[in-house]
Design an enzyme around this catalytic site. Structure first.
Site, PDB file in Angstrom:
ATOM      1  N   GLY A 112     -37.284  13.242 -44.111  1.00 56.26           N
ATOM      2  CA  GLY A 112     -36.709  13.329 -42.779  1.00 56.26           C
ATOM      3  C   GLY A 112     -36.693  11.959 -42.122  1.00 56.26           C
ATOM      4  O   GLY A 112     -36.800  10.932 -42.791  1.00 56.26           O
TER       5      GLY A 112
ATOM      6  N   HIS B 227     -14.786 -10.817 -29.382  1.00 55.50           N
ATOM      7  CA  HIS B 227     -14.709 -11.219 -30.796  1.00 55.50           C
ATOM      8  C   HIS B 227     -15.426 -12.554 -30.979  1.00 55.50           C
ATOM      9  O   HIS B 227     -15.279 -13.449 -30.154  1.00 55.50           O
ATOM     10  CB  HIS B 227     -13.243 -11.374 -31.198  1.00 55.50           C
ATOM     11  CG  HIS B 227     -13.064 -11.899 -32.593  1.00 55.50           C
ATOM     12  ND1 HIS B 227     -13.261 -11.114 -33.703  1.00 55.50           N
ATOM     13  CD2 HIS B 227     -12.715 -13.137 -33.050  1.00 55.50           C
ATOM     14  CE1 HIS B 227     -13.029 -11.832 -34.782  1.00 55.50           C
ATOM     15  NE2 HIS B 227     -12.693 -13.070 -34.422  1.00 55.50           N
TER      16      HIS B 227
END
Length: 461
Positions: free
Chosen positions: A181, A439
């Site tokens: 998990g 960017h």
């Protein structure tokens, strides 16, 4: 006998946050904690685990430094110093919580609290003395502990839970992790990053069974490339200890040995011996306190938050529930909203999501569109040498509503919050796609994945 507007049992991320919020709203507040302020999350969970994760992640990068043109002669792990860093981090944050509570005039008591009536709590203090607290409203935030299964003979030395795993004085050369998990996979990445041989034994057909199947398949590939052995459908029937290590025998007869074993297969709720029966508070067969959307129990004026009452065992959810409970204690009318809960798994690379998986969306009857954009097509990711992973956006093909966003890759736990806000504010996949992103950034991959839902991603064929 001392009287308060609000008394809280448990000083973890649900309890201490509720205490501060109630105090901010003008309440006289008492916080009762049997151990350390900050609870499991700060002392035996989120913070120490993610501190070790940061070290393991850095070690992984250092070992790949040659790819950047950096000549690093040695990247040996000094685990003694790693523990100093972990413990210093925990101590600093614990001191910070103590100062916040004092600064908000919250009275803290170190002791074990249990309900004796609708408005009273008996506290057995750390020195053994008993006192009685009277409060107009009460919040239960007693949390949970790692589950103990007799077959594994947990001794917190050779075979340990996550609690013992954080207290190791030295790194094992090899470790078996029972359970694939969230905690099991996080510890697998941590120990692997620190140089240990790691084997995961998971009873189910897949690790991280609640996550998106496509994402998990890819993460499993990445983990195996890093040397983590993963065995699914692995039912451990016997554990044998010897001086040199631990051997797990599976139902198939296969045996796997390692120096140590970590058991990470669930948690036990701390709802016993806190007086619930004395005041008639309802709980489920599993011990979870039953609450409504206001976090109130069936007994008016008594609330419960965090692991002991929540549908999610997440620290940030506990804090949100604590705030809701505190507001309602102070006469406001607030309901808990679980529609945009972010999930983060600190594996290498990270996994994060909000909303539905692809399987859940289809199961709910949605006609879906999926946009997927790989990290390998991101200029920022290439420059960082972090090309493992992708962003996946699931949307309703008719309305354009965002149903779920999944990120597998570097900084996923930070990037996911753009999607959390987008879903919470009702943004469409087109809104996400048309939002200008700086960017070069990893966040551009989120934008491009939204564009990809309509086959319009610029930087991907």
């Amino acid at each position: 006998m001392s009287s308060y507007n609000v008394a809280i049992i448990g000083g973890g991320p649900g309890g201490y946050v509720a205490a501060i919020k109630a105090a901010q709203l003008g309440a006289k507040v008492c916080l009762i904690e049997k151990g350390e302020l900050g609870g499991t999350c700060l002392n035996r969970g989120c913070i120490p685990t993610k501190t070790l994760f940061a070290v393991a992640n850095l070690a992984t990068h250092v070992r790949g430094a040659a790819g950047f043109g950096l000549n690093i002669q040695s990247a040996e792990v000094d685990y003694t110093q790693v523990l100093v860093h972990k413990n210093t981090t925990v101590k600093q944050l614990a001191e910070g919580i103590s100062k916040l509570l004092k600064g908000n005039d919250v009275h803290t008591i170190n002791g074990i609290g249990s309900l004796t009536s609708r408005n009273t709590i008996e506290v057995v203090k750390s020195d053994g003395t008993r006192i009685e607290i009277v409060a107009e409203k009460i919040i239960i935030a007693t949390g949970s502990e790692p589950a103990n299964f007799p077959v594994f003979e947990i001794d917190e030395r050779q075979v340990f839970t996550t609690t013992g795993g954080l207290e190791l004085n030295e790194l094992p050369s090899s470790i078996i992790i029972i359970g694939g998990g969230v905690s099991g996979c996080e510890f697998a990445s941590i120990f692997n990053g620190l140089g240990c041989k790691v084997t995961i034994l998971e009873l189910l057909p897949t690790i991280l069974a609640t996550e998106d199947k496509q994402v998990v398949r890819q993460l499993r590939v990445f983990m195996k490339r890093k040397g983590i052995d993963i065995h699914t459908d692995a039912n451990v029937t016997r554990v044998e200890k010897c001086e040199n290590g631990v051997t797990a025998t599976m139902e198939s007869g296969e045996k796997i040995s390692a120096q140590r074993m970590l058991v990470s297969i669930g948690r036990t709720l701390n709802s016993d011996s806190i007086g619930l029966e004395a005041v008639g508070i309802r709980k489920s067969a599993a011990g979870k306190i039953i609450v409504n959307e206001k976090m109130e129990t069936n007994v008016p004026g008594i609330y419960a938050v965090g692991d002991v009452a929540s549908r999610y065992l997440l620290a940030h959810v506990a804090s949100a529930e604590g705030i809701v409970a505190a507001q309602n204690c102070m006469g406001e009318n607030v309901r808990m909203d679980y529609s945009t809960v972010p999930w983060c798994v600190f594996t290498i690379p990270e996994l994060a999501r909000v909303g539905m998986t692809e399987e859940e969306a289809v199961g709910e009857g949605y006609k879906i569109k999926i946009g997927r954009f790989p990290y390998a097509a991101s200029g920022k990711a290439l420059g960082m040498r972090e090309t493992e992973g992708f962003v996946k956006v699931i949307s309703d093909s008719e309305s354009g509503d965002i149903l779920g966003v999944h990120i597998l890759g570097a900084n996923a736990s930070d990037l996911i919050h753009e999607a959390v806000v987008a879903i919470r504010l009702g943004a469409s996949v087109a809104d996400l796609a048309h939002t200008i992103h700086a960017h070069p950034t990893l966040a551009e991959a989120v934008m491009e994945s939204a564009e990809a839902a309509h086959n319009r991603a610029i930087h991907m064929l």
